[in-house]
Scaffold this motif. Structure first.
Motif, PDB file in Angstrom:
ATOM      1  N   CYS A  13     -66.550 -14.231  72.840  1.00 44.61           N
ATOM      2  CA  CYS A  13     -66.448 -15.640  73.248  1.00 44.61           C
ATOM      3  C   CYS A  13     -67.636 -16.436  72.706  1.00 44.61           C
ATOM      4  O   CYS A  13     -67.475 -17.555  72.227  1.00 44.61           O
ATOM      5  CB  CYS A  13     -66.388 -15.755  74.769  1.00 44.61           C
ATOM      6  N   ASP A  14     -68.815 -15.847  72.786  1.00 44.56           N
ATOM      7  CA  ASP A  14     -70.016 -16.502  72.257  1.00 44.56           C
ATOM      8  C   ASP A  14     -69.919 -16.675  70.748  1.00 44.56           C
ATOM      9  O   ASP A  14     -70.297 -17.720  70.208  1.00 44.56           O
ATOM     10  CB  ASP A  14     -71.268 -15.695  72.614  1.00 44.56           C
ATOM     11  N   THR A  15     -69.406 -15.663  70.065  1.00 40.31           N
ATOM     12  CA  THR A  15     -69.244 -15.737  68.609  1.00 40.31           C
ATOM     13  C   THR A  15     -68.257 -16.837  68.243  1.00 40.31           C
ATOM     14  O   THR A  15     -68.500 -17.625  67.319  1.00 40.31           O
ATOM     15  CB  THR A  15     -68.768 -14.386  68.044  1.00 40.31           C
ATOM     16  N   LEU A  16     -67.145 -16.914  68.979  1.00 45.81           N
ATOM     17  CA  LEU A  16     -66.156 -17.961  68.717  1.00 45.81           C
ATOM     18  C   LEU A  16     -66.782 -19.339  68.917  1.00 45.81           C
ATOM     19  O   LEU A  16     -66.589 -20.242  68.098  1.00 45.81           O
ATOM     20  CB  LEU A  16     -64.932 -17.788  69.611  1.00 45.81           C
ATOM     21  N   TYR A  17     -67.553 -19.507  69.977  1.00 48.30           N
ATOM     22  CA  TYR A  17     -68.213 -20.788  70.244  1.00 48.30           C
ATOM     23  C   TYR A  17     -69.136 -21.175  69.077  1.00 48.30           C
ATOM     24  O   TYR A  17     -69.108 -22.310  68.602  1.00 48.30           O
ATOM     25  CB  TYR A  17     -68.991 -20.715  71.555  1.00 48.30           C
ATOM     26  N   GLN A  18     -69.930 -20.216  68.603  1.00 55.49           N
ATOM     27  CA  GLN A  18     -70.832 -20.482  67.483  1.00 55.49           C
ATOM     28  C   GLN A  18     -70.058 -20.838  66.220  1.00 55.49           C
ATOM     29  O   GLN A  18     -70.442 -21.745  65.480  1.00 55.49           O
ATOM     30  CB  GLN A  18     -71.736 -19.271  67.234  1.00 55.49           C
ATOM     31  N   ASN A  19     -68.962 -20.119  65.966  1.00 55.33           N
ATOM     32  CA  ASN A  19     -68.140 -20.404  64.787  1.00 55.33           C
ATOM     33  C   ASN A  19     -67.523 -21.803  64.866  1.00 55.33           C
ATOM     34  O   ASN A  19     -67.456 -22.514  63.861  1.00 55.33           O
ATOM     35  CB  ASN A  19     -67.038 -19.358  64.626  1.00 55.33           C
ATOM     36  N   VAL A  20     -67.079 -22.195  66.058  1.00 48.39           N
ATOM     37  CA  VAL A  20     -66.509 -23.533  66.251  1.00 48.39           C
ATOM     38  C   VAL A  20     -67.574 -24.595  65.992  1.00 48.39           C
ATOM     39  O   VAL A  20     -67.322 -25.583  65.290  1.00 48.39           O
ATOM     40  CB  VAL A  20     -65.906 -23.684  67.665  1.00 48.39           C
ATOM     41  N   GLU A  21     -68.767 -24.390  66.537  1.00 48.90           N
ATOM     42  CA  GLU A  21     -69.859 -25.345  66.305  1.00 48.90           C
ATOM     43  C   GLU A  21     -70.134 -25.508  64.810  1.00 48.90           C
ATOM     44  O   GLU A  21     -70.299 -26.625  64.319  1.00 48.90           O
ATOM     45  CB  GLU A  21     -71.136 -24.886  67.009  1.00 48.90           C
ATOM     46  N   GLU A  22     -70.178 -24.392  64.097  1.00 50.96           N
ATOM     47  CA  GLU A  22     -70.453 -24.420  62.656  1.00 50.96           C
ATOM     48  C   GLU A  22     -69.335 -25.144  61.904  1.00 50.96           C
ATOM     49  O   GLU A  22     -69.600 -25.961  61.013  1.00 50.96           O
ATOM     50  CB  GLU A  22     -70.630 -23.001  62.119  1.00 50.96           C
ATOM     51  N   ALA A  23     -68.085 -24.847  62.249  1.00 50.60           N
ATOM     52  CA  ALA A  23     -66.947 -25.481  61.575  1.00 50.60           C
ATOM     53  C   ALA A  23     -66.945 -26.995  61.806  1.00 50.60           C
ATOM     54  O   ALA A  23     -66.727 -27.772  60.871  1.00 50.60           O
ATOM     55  CB  ALA A  23     -65.637 -24.860  62.055  1.00 50.60           C
ATOM     56  N   VAL A  24     -67.192 -27.416  63.026  1.00 48.33           N
ATOM     57  CA  VAL A  24     -67.242 -28.846  63.354  1.00 48.33           C
ATOM     58  C   VAL A  24     -68.366 -29.521  62.581  1.00 48.33           C
ATOM     59  O   VAL A  24     -68.188 -30.604  62.012  1.00 48.33           O
ATOM     60  CB  VAL A  24     -67.404 -29.050  64.885  1.00 48.33           C
ATOM     61  N   LYS A  25     -69.511 -28.867  62.530  1.00 48.78           N
ATOM     62  CA  LYS A  25     -70.667 -29.412  61.804  1.00 48.78           C
ATOM     63  C   LYS A  25     -70.357 -29.555  60.312  1.00 48.78           C
ATOM     64  O   LYS A  25     -70.619 -30.598  59.713  1.00 48.78           O
ATOM     65  CB  LYS A  25     -71.872 -28.489  62.013  1.00 48.78           C
ATOM     66  N   GLU A  26     -69.771 -28.503  59.721  1.00 49.51           N
ATOM     67  CA  GLU A  26     -69.464 -28.536  58.287  1.00 49.51           C
ATOM     68  C   GLU A  26     -68.435 -29.604  57.950  1.00 49.51           C
ATOM     69  O   GLU A  26     -68.479 -30.198  56.873  1.00 49.51           O
ATOM     70  CB  GLU A  26     -68.984 -27.156  57.818  1.00 49.51           C
ATOM     71  N   LEU A  27     -67.488 -29.843  58.868  1.00 47.81           N
ATOM     72  CA  LEU A  27     -66.456 -30.850  58.629  1.00 47.81           C
ATOM     73  C   LEU A  27     -66.935 -32.262  58.964  1.00 47.81           C
ATOM     74  O   LEU A  27     -66.294 -33.241  58.599  1.00 47.81           O
ATOM     75  CB  LEU A  27     -65.204 -30.536  59.465  1.00 47.81           C
ATOM     76  N   GLY A  28     -68.049 -32.357  59.684  1.00 45.71           N
ATOM     77  CA  GLY A  28     -68.550 -33.665  60.090  1.00 45.71           C
ATOM     78  C   GLY A  28     -67.658 -34.338  61.121  1.00 45.71           C
ATOM     79  O   GLY A  28     -67.593 -35.566  61.195  1.00 45.71           O
TER      80      GLY A  28
END
Length: 76
Positions: A13-28
């Motif tokens: 769950c923590d890994t998914l949260y981090q991946n979501v944060e990264e994806a949102v950041k990369e997409l702006g």
């Protein structure tokens, strides 16, 4: 955009949260990312397997941790 990472605080769950944060950041993207860890709330959402991901009220990932690339596609 409202994103919910659903799961009772497990490593995945923590890994998914981090991946979501990264994806949102990369997409702006402008998104509200929320962790849902309370069992009662998880049940109310109708989720039976963790980790899961909900985007704007729609369950899009169930019981697995997609990578940043896949998440970017889901968020686009």
């Amino acid at each position: 955009m409202e994103i919910k990472v659903i799961g009772a605080g497990c490593k995945e769950c923590d890994t998914l949260y981090q991946n979501v944060e990264e994806a949102v950041k990369e997409l702006g993207k402008d998104a509200k990312i929320e962790k849902v860890e309370e069992l009662i709330e998880i049940v109310k959402l109708g989720v039976l397997s963790a980790p899961s991901l909900m985007i704007d009220g729609k369950l899009v990932v169930i019981g697995r941790v997609p990578g940043v690339g896949e998440l970017k596609k889901l968020l686009s």
